[in-house]
Every structure is written in structure tokens, then in C-alpha cells.
Design an enzyme around this catalytic site. Structure first.
Site, short mmCIF file in Angstrom:
data_model
loop_
_atom_site.label_atom_id
_atom_site.label_comp_id
_atom_site.label_asym_id
_atom_site.label_seq_id
_atom_site.Cartn_x
_atom_site.Cartn_y
_atom_site.Cartn_z
N TYR A 104 0.84 -1.20 0.00
CA TYR A 104 0.00 0.00 0.00
C TYR A 104 0.88 1.25 0.00
O TYR A 104 1.89 1.29 0.70
CB TYR A 104 -0.89 0.03 1.24
CG TYR A 104 -1.83 -1.14 1.39
CD1 TYR A 104 -3.16 -1.03 1.00
CD2 TYR A 104 -1.41 -2.34 1.95
CE1 TYR A 104 -4.04 -2.09 1.14
CE2 TYR A 104 -2.27 -3.41 2.09
CZ TYR A 104 -3.59 -3.29 1.69
OH TYR A 104 -4.45 -4.33 1.84
N HIS A 127 -6.06 1.82 -1.31
CA HIS A 127 -6.06 0.47 -1.86
C HIS A 127 -4.62 0.06 -2.16
O HIS A 127 -3.75 0.91 -2.38
CB HIS A 127 -6.90 0.41 -3.14
CG HIS A 127 -8.37 0.51 -2.90
ND1 HIS A 127 -9.09 -0.51 -2.31
CD2 HIS A 127 -9.26 1.51 -3.15
CE1 HIS A 127 -10.35 -0.15 -2.21
NE2 HIS A 127 -10.49 1.08 -2.71
N LYS A 187 -4.28 -4.47 -9.76
CA LYS A 187 -2.97 -4.28 -9.15
C LYS A 187 -1.90 -4.73 -10.14
O LYS A 187 -2.16 -5.52 -11.04
CB LYS A 187 -2.84 -5.09 -7.86
CG LYS A 187 -3.82 -4.70 -6.76
CD LYS A 187 -3.76 -5.68 -5.62
CE LYS A 187 -4.72 -5.28 -4.52
NZ LYS A 187 -6.11 -5.18 -4.97
#
EC number: 4.6.1.16
Length: 306
Positions: free
Chosen positions: A241, A249, A281
Site C-alpha cells: 500500500y 487500496h 494491481k
């Protein structure tokens, strides 16, 4: 490892069964806000003991978090089982007498609080009070109507103002604390280094190359200002993070490799790329060089063609 905050008192991490626990709420806040480590809460909350969504104290630290705190001279490891002292019979008798005295004091405080409360009205008295209120309101409305017959703008002159509601009074009884630490002494069983804790048999992490690689990668990301959490749900070792996980997020799911030249199959590369993209991601491959004590990073992201 040189201390980053030498003047700050070291935190005490209570070790039991090779796991490090933090019981003090202030220490938990310090670890989260000042040292950017999240840990995992494992205790049930007193008023929600049957749920497992919102957990409380104690907080269990990841082994990498423990190693980071101890090596940075921010915490010490405490052999929690051996810190408890077996009390003698006279000590137990004295403790029982103290608890009995404390219970009597609490009972007296409770009785005094109950005596100070206003008397509870019976149902008949409450009905009569309600009838009086309705009559008073009807009389006030009638007086206002009579005063306004000559002019619609004339204010009611004889209408009595409504009585202000009585202010509620509460009595809060805060009992004295009964927690005693006279049978707990950690001064003789705390360890300031990972090596001394290993020699004492209370800690064993890291014990192999893979665990050293995880500690090295964790430290490398932490020193860049990142927060880390467990990444098993997203196919990696960590979730990375850019700030506190309560506000941000994760940008990466990270996998630790034991060497910068560690072999990966094409299927693993595709899986990491696709899974990272599906979860919004990038997947981070972190190669640890055990000789140079350095980390190399490579991000994978799925891209469409045509």
C-alpha cells in the site's frame, strides 16, 4: 542495525509459542502510526464476542514486522510464559482479601448511585401527568385563539410559556482497576536482539534463505514508505500500500524470490500478470540477493494486443 529513534522507549512484544503479541493499546497505536506496521488483530471484542469480522486486542505481528522492529532497536522480545511468577499461598490470600474489599466498595458505590436516582413514577401517576399536560396545552391553544380574534397577527398575550423539559441527570460509576501486575516480571526475560532470542529458544525467524529473503524484501519496501499486509488472497506474499490501508487500496501484490535469478515458468508469469490485472494491481516480483543484502524489483502487468 543502528537505531532510528534511539530516544524512544522500546516496545515490549510478548512472545508465546513463537508468535509476538501486542496487548497495550498505546503500543498498537505507536506501531501503526509511527512505525507504519499493521499487524493482525486476533482478539474478540467484549460486546461482540460471537462475531469474527471486527476483532480487537491482542494484535499479532508478522515475523517480518517483529524482525524489523527488533533490528531497528524499537522493540524487545519478552518471554511471556516465563514472565509470570507463581504466587505463594499468603500472596493469594492477600489478593483475595483485596478483591473482596474492592467488590464491597463497588457495591456501595452502586447503591449510592441507585439512591441518587429520581423515584420511578407508577403507571397511574404517569397517566395523570399526561392528562394534565393535555389540559394545559388545550388551555394555551384556546387563549391564543381568543387573543387572535381581533387580528390574525396579534400574539397570544395570556398563553403561559410551556415548561422547559427537565434536564436528565446521569450517574456514571467508574470502578477502580483490579488489574495487578505484582506476579508479572519481564525484566529478567526480555531480549534486545533476534540472536539472543533464538539462543533462548523463544524465537526462530528467520531460519533459512526464504525467510531471510522475506525479511529483506519487507524491509526494502518499508524503507520506501510502503505499508504491507498479507497477500495470500491475491496470489502473493504481501499486499503493498502507498499509505495506511484504512485510506488507500493496494497498488501491488508482491512475491518474494530467493534470488534475482530465480527461475519462473511462463505459466507463473502469465498467472501473476492476469491475477494482478483482474484485481486492479500490478504484480511485483522481488528478488533478494543474500550476499549483497539488496532487493531488485520487477513489475508484471497484463497488456492487450491488437
Amino acid at each position: 542495525m543502528a537505531s532510528t529513534e534511539a530516544s524512544v522507549p522500546r516496545l515490549h512484544l510478548r512472545v508465546a509459542n513463537k508468535k509476538a503479541y501486542v496487548w497495550d493499546v498505546e503500543d498498537i497505536a505507536t506501531i501503526r502510526t509511527k512505525h507504519r506496521l499493521c499487524g493482525v488483530f486476533t482478539g474478540t471484542l467484549p460486546h461482540m464476542s460471537q462475531q469474527n469480522l471486527f476483532l480487537g486486542v491482542p494484535m499479532v505481528l508478522l515475523p517480518e514486522e517483529v524482525v524489523l522492529l527488533v533490528e531497528n532497536e524499537l522493540a524487545v522480545l519478552v518471554d511471556d510464559p516465563n514472565a509470570h511468577i507463581q504466587p505463594s499461598v499468603p500472596e493469594l490470600q492477600r489478593w483475595n482479601a483485596k478483591e473482596k474489599e474492592l467488590a464491597q466498595l463497588r457495591l456501595a458505590q452502586l447503591n449510592a448511585a441507585i439512591a441518587s436516582l429520581p423515584a420511578v413514577l407508577s403507571e397511574e401517576a404517569m397517566q395523570k401527568r399526561k392528562e394534565r399536560e393535555l389540559k394545559r396545552q388545550a388551555a394555551a391553544a384556546k387563549a391564543a385563539e381568543a387573543a387572535a380574534e381581533g387580528s390574525i397577527f396579534a400574539p397570544p398575550e395570556n398563553a403561559p410559556p410551556p415548561p422547559p423539559p427537565p434536564e436528565p441527570q446521569y450517574t456514571v460509576v467508574i470502578p477502580a482497576s483490579s488489574i495487578s501486575f505484582e506476579w508479572y516480571n519481564d525484566s529478567a526475560c526480555h531480549y534486545t536482539t533476534i540472536q539472543s532470542a533464538k539462543e533462548a529458544g523463544i524465537w526462530e525467524y528467520p531460519s533459512n534463505l526464504h525467510e531471510r529473503a522475506k525479511c529483506g524484501v519487507f524491509r526494502g519496501l518499508w524503507e520506501q514508505g510502503m505499508y504491507m499486509g498479507g497477500g495470500i488472497k491475491f496470489g502473493g506474499d504481501y499486499l503493498v500500500y502507498p499509505g495506511d490501508p484504512l485510506r488507500y487500496h493496494a497498488h501491488f501484490s508482491a512475491t518474494v524470490l530467493e534470488s534475482p535469478t530465480f527461475s519462473l515458468t511462463p505459466m507463473e508469469i502469465v498467472a501473476h500478470g492476469r491475477l494482478g490485472t483482474v484485481t486492479k494491481k500490478s504484480h511485483l516480483l522481488c528478488g533478494w540477493d543474500d550476499e549483497k543484502k539488496e532487493v531488485s524489483y520487477l513489475s508484471i502487468e497484463w497488456a492487450g494486443f491488437g
